[in-house]
Scaffold this active site. Structure first.
Site, PDB file in Angstrom:
ATOM      1  N   ASP A  94     -47.290 -23.614  20.828  1.00  0.00           N
ATOM      2  CA  ASP A  94     -47.394 -24.433  19.619  1.00  0.00           C
ATOM      3  C   ASP A  94     -48.552 -23.877  18.787  1.00  0.00           C
ATOM      4  OD1 ASP A  94     -49.684 -25.230  20.857  1.00  0.00           O
ATOM      5  OD2 ASP A  94     -49.082 -27.294  21.175  1.00  0.00           O
ATOM      6  N   SER A  95     -48.786 -24.454  17.622  1.00  0.00           N
ATOM      7  CA  SER A  95     -49.789 -23.874  16.718  1.00  0.00           C
ATOM      8  C   SER A  95     -51.173 -24.459  16.925  1.00  0.00           C
ATOM      9  CB  SER A  95     -49.372 -24.120  15.277  1.00  0.00           C
ATOM     10  OG  SER A  95     -49.456 -25.500  14.998  1.00  0.00           O
ATOM     11  N   GLY A  96     -51.272 -25.523  17.714  1.00  0.00           N
ATOM     12  CA  GLY A  96     -52.550 -26.213  17.876  1.00  0.00           C
ATOM     13  C   GLY A  96     -52.730 -27.331  16.867  1.00  0.00           C
ATOM     14  N   GLY A  97     -51.875 -27.381  15.861  1.00  0.00           N
ATOM     15  CA  GLY A  97     -52.003 -28.392  14.810  1.00  0.00           C
ATOM     16  C   GLY A  97     -51.955 -29.808  15.355  1.00  0.00           C
ATOM     17  N   PHE A  98     -50.977 -30.087  16.198  1.00  0.00           N
ATOM     18  CA  PHE A  98     -50.804 -31.448  16.699  1.00  0.00           C
ATOM     19  C   PHE A  98     -52.053 -31.940  17.424  1.00  0.00           C
ATOM     20  CE2 PHE A  98     -49.406 -34.689  19.710  1.00  0.00           C
ATOM     21  CZ  PHE A  98     -48.682 -35.520  18.870  1.00  0.00           C
ATOM     22  N   ASP A 148     -49.306 -26.605  11.277  1.00  0.00           N
ATOM     23  CA  ASP A 148     -48.811 -27.730  10.479  1.00  0.00           C
ATOM     24  C   ASP A 148     -49.707 -28.941  10.657  1.00  0.00           C
ATOM     25  OD1 ASP A 148     -48.109 -28.180  13.172  1.00  0.00           O
ATOM     26  OD2 ASP A 148     -46.509 -29.536  12.585  1.00  0.00           O
ATOM     27  N   GLN A 189     -42.035 -31.398   8.217  1.00  0.00           N
ATOM     28  CA  GLN A 189     -42.748 -32.671   8.368  1.00  0.00           C
ATOM     29  C   GLN A 189     -42.179 -33.682   7.370  1.00  0.00           C
ATOM     30  OE1 GLN A 189     -44.805 -33.739  10.606  1.00  0.00           O
ATOM     31  NE2 GLN A 189     -45.431 -31.875  11.699  1.00  0.00           N
ATOM     32  N   GLY A 216     -43.422 -34.154  13.910  1.00  0.00           N
ATOM     33  CA  GLY A 216     -43.742 -35.490  13.414  1.00  0.00           C
ATOM     34  C   GLY A 216     -42.708 -36.544  13.746  1.00  0.00           C
ATOM     35  N   ASP A 266     -38.842 -29.874  24.009  1.00  0.00           N
ATOM     36  CA  ASP A 266     -39.905 -29.770  25.005  1.00  0.00           C
ATOM     37  C   ASP A 266     -40.529 -31.149  25.147  1.00  0.00           C
ATOM     38  OD1 ASP A 266     -41.573 -29.565  22.394  1.00  0.00           O
ATOM     39  OD2 ASP A 266     -43.047 -29.903  23.967  1.00  0.00           O
ATOM     40  N   CYS A 304     -28.236 -35.446  43.491  1.00  0.00           N
ATOM     41  CA  CYS A 304     -29.019 -34.329  42.962  1.00  0.00           C
ATOM     42  C   CYS A 304     -29.091 -33.218  44.015  1.00  0.00           C
ATOM     43  CB  CYS A 304     -30.415 -34.822  42.601  1.00  0.00           C
ATOM     44  SG  CYS A 304     -31.483 -33.544  41.941  1.00  0.00           S
ATOM     45  N   CYS A 306     -31.450 -30.668  43.820  1.00  0.00           N
ATOM     46  CA  CYS A 306     -32.720 -29.952  43.705  1.00  0.00           C
ATOM     47  C   CYS A 306     -33.352 -29.822  45.097  1.00  0.00           C
ATOM     48  CB  CYS A 306     -33.664 -30.667  42.733  1.00  0.00           C
ATOM     49  SG  CYS A 306     -34.564 -32.058  43.444  1.00  0.00           S
ATOM     50  N   CYS A 309     -34.543 -33.194  46.558  1.00  0.00           N
ATOM     51  CA  CYS A 309     -33.497 -34.118  47.021  1.00  0.00           C
ATOM     52  C   CYS A 309     -32.720 -33.567  48.207  1.00  0.00           C
ATOM     53  CB  CYS A 309     -32.558 -34.457  45.866  1.00  0.00           C
ATOM     54  SG  CYS A 309     -33.375 -35.485  44.630  1.00  0.00           S
ATOM     55  N   HIS A 335     -38.068 -32.311  40.968  1.00  0.00           N
ATOM     56  CA  HIS A 335     -36.886 -33.156  40.744  1.00  0.00           C
ATOM     57  C   HIS A 335     -36.740 -33.549  39.268  1.00  0.00           C
ATOM     58  CE1 HIS A 335     -33.917 -36.301  40.929  1.00  0.00           C
ATOM     59  NE2 HIS A 335     -34.753 -37.028  40.207  1.00  0.00           N
TER      60      HIS A 335
HETATM   61 ZN   LIG Z   1     -33.558 -34.017  42.840  1.00  0.00          ZN
END
Ligand SMILES: [Zn+2]
Length: 365
Positions: A94-98, A148, A189, A216, A266, A304, A306, A309, A335
């Site tokens: 990310d840009s660091g803006g947030f 931003d 934005q 945003g 994300d 699941c 994974c 699990c 998980h």
């Molecule tokens: Zn799982």
């Protein structure tokens, strides 16, 4: 900047939803995709080998945190983020803006950039669009973001001025970026204001970046407002480029976003929940600290597949949590991340097979 090394291939579409592949210098990202967040150049409690085992394809790292510690120049000296954190696949910073704008009392914005105080040692720093790009060039991620300003969603005057700065800064970021092996995404934005979102999407689209992001959102507005803003912005952003909805990642939000035409997501949610002993399941969240799980032989989710699990009971996870063993965070993170990554894989397959609507109705996650 040229982005010849980046191509976005659309494989199938159903309604507004898209299945594609975003090709980067460190590999292909099948979309739609959920990207685990590795704020400090590590997805907390999970090794890169474990991330590969659950088919993570894109990892996020945080410009603000890595600039402050250990420093972007040190990361460059150590061979860049891919080598430093031993993640061979695609990375996005990310840009660091947030983070800078979240500092509130400890930052001062002007038209040229932002001056802020470090939360680590109180020292003073300054980010400009050029600085945000220079840091991200040192870090060396495949996808980098324009600097931003994210304003509180309901403050109209603030959103107008923040949006104007975001637009001017996006152009400065484009002019400042030189690496041909990095794709710079612009960020839309505009808060919850339809006309601002429309103007912002048009301006960002006109910059012809290799991908575009929507910032945003999921910052305090209602779901209805978020969906309305997404519909406006996604009708304007070019269809032939990937669209990234920043910081959004509940299972419900992922499905809603894909149905509207988002390709990349994300969120810290799956790993943060894991550290708070919570598992994401199809029937809601399970908090494994609950005594009801002390003698429960079932896995978190019987369906699941994974690693967690397949091998561990709820009773064992409950025991780890009560005994304050670190492994609980690792097993729960595996998980939770797998659940979201698998959800996106299943959505992608449903788009390819033109059965997304049935799939979306069936999923109760
Ligand atoms: Zn799982």
């Amino acid at each position: 900047m040229t982005a010849a090394t980046f191509t976005f291939e659309l494989i199938a579409q159903q309604g507004h939803a898209r299945a594609g592949v975003f090709h980067t210098p460190h590999g292909a990202i099948p979309t739609p995709v959920f990207a685990p967040v590795g704020t400090q150049a590590t997805v907390k409690a999970v090794t890169p080998a474990q991330l590969q085992e659950i088919s993570a394809s894109l990892i996020l790292a945080n410009t603000f945190h890595l600039y402050l510690r250990p420093g972007d120049e040190l990361v460059a000296e150590m061979g860049g983020l891919h080598r430093f954190m031993n993640w061979p696949g695609p990375i996005l910073t990310d840009s660091g803006g947030f983070q800078v704008f979240s500092l509130e009392e400890n930052r001062k914005v002007d038209e040229d950039g932002v001056t802020f105080k470090s939360h680590i040692d109180g020292s003073t720093h300054r980010f400009t669009p050029e600085k945000a790009i220079s840091i991200q060039e040192n870090l060396g991620a495949d996808i980098i973001m324009a600097f931003d300003e994210c304003a509180p969603p309901y403050d109209r005057p603030y959103n107008e001025s923040a949006m104007a700065r975001t637009h001017a800064w996006a152009e400065r970021c484009l002019n400042a970026s030189h690496r041909t092996d990095q794709a710079l995404f612009g960020i839309v934005q505009g808060g919850v204001f339809p006309d601002l979102r429309e103007a912002s999407a048009q301006l960002i689209a006109s910059l012809n970046c290799p991908g575009n992001a929507i910032g945003g959102l999921s910052v305090g507005e209602t779901k209805k407002e978020m969906h309305a803003m997404l519909d406006i912005v996604l009708s304007i952003l070019p269809a032939e480029k990937p669209r990234y909805l920043m910081g959004v990642g509940t299972p419900e939000d992922l499905i809603d976003g894909v149905l509207r035409g988002v390709d990349i997501f994300d969120c810290v949610l799956p790993t943060r929940l894991a550290r708070h002993n919570a598992a994401i399941t199809k029937t809601g969240r399970l908090n494994l600290v609950n005594a009801a799980f002390a003698r429960d032989p079932l896995p978190i989710d019987p369906e699941c597949i994974c690693y967690t699990c397949l091998h561990y009971s709820r009773a064992y996870l409950h025991h780890l949590i009560v005994a304050r063993e670190m492994l609980s965070a690792t097993l729960l993170s595996i998980h939770n991340l797998y659940t979201l990554i698998r959800l996106m894989q299943d959505i992608r397959q449903a788009i390819i097979e033109q059965r997304l609507n049935e799939f979306a109705q069936k999923v109760s996650i």
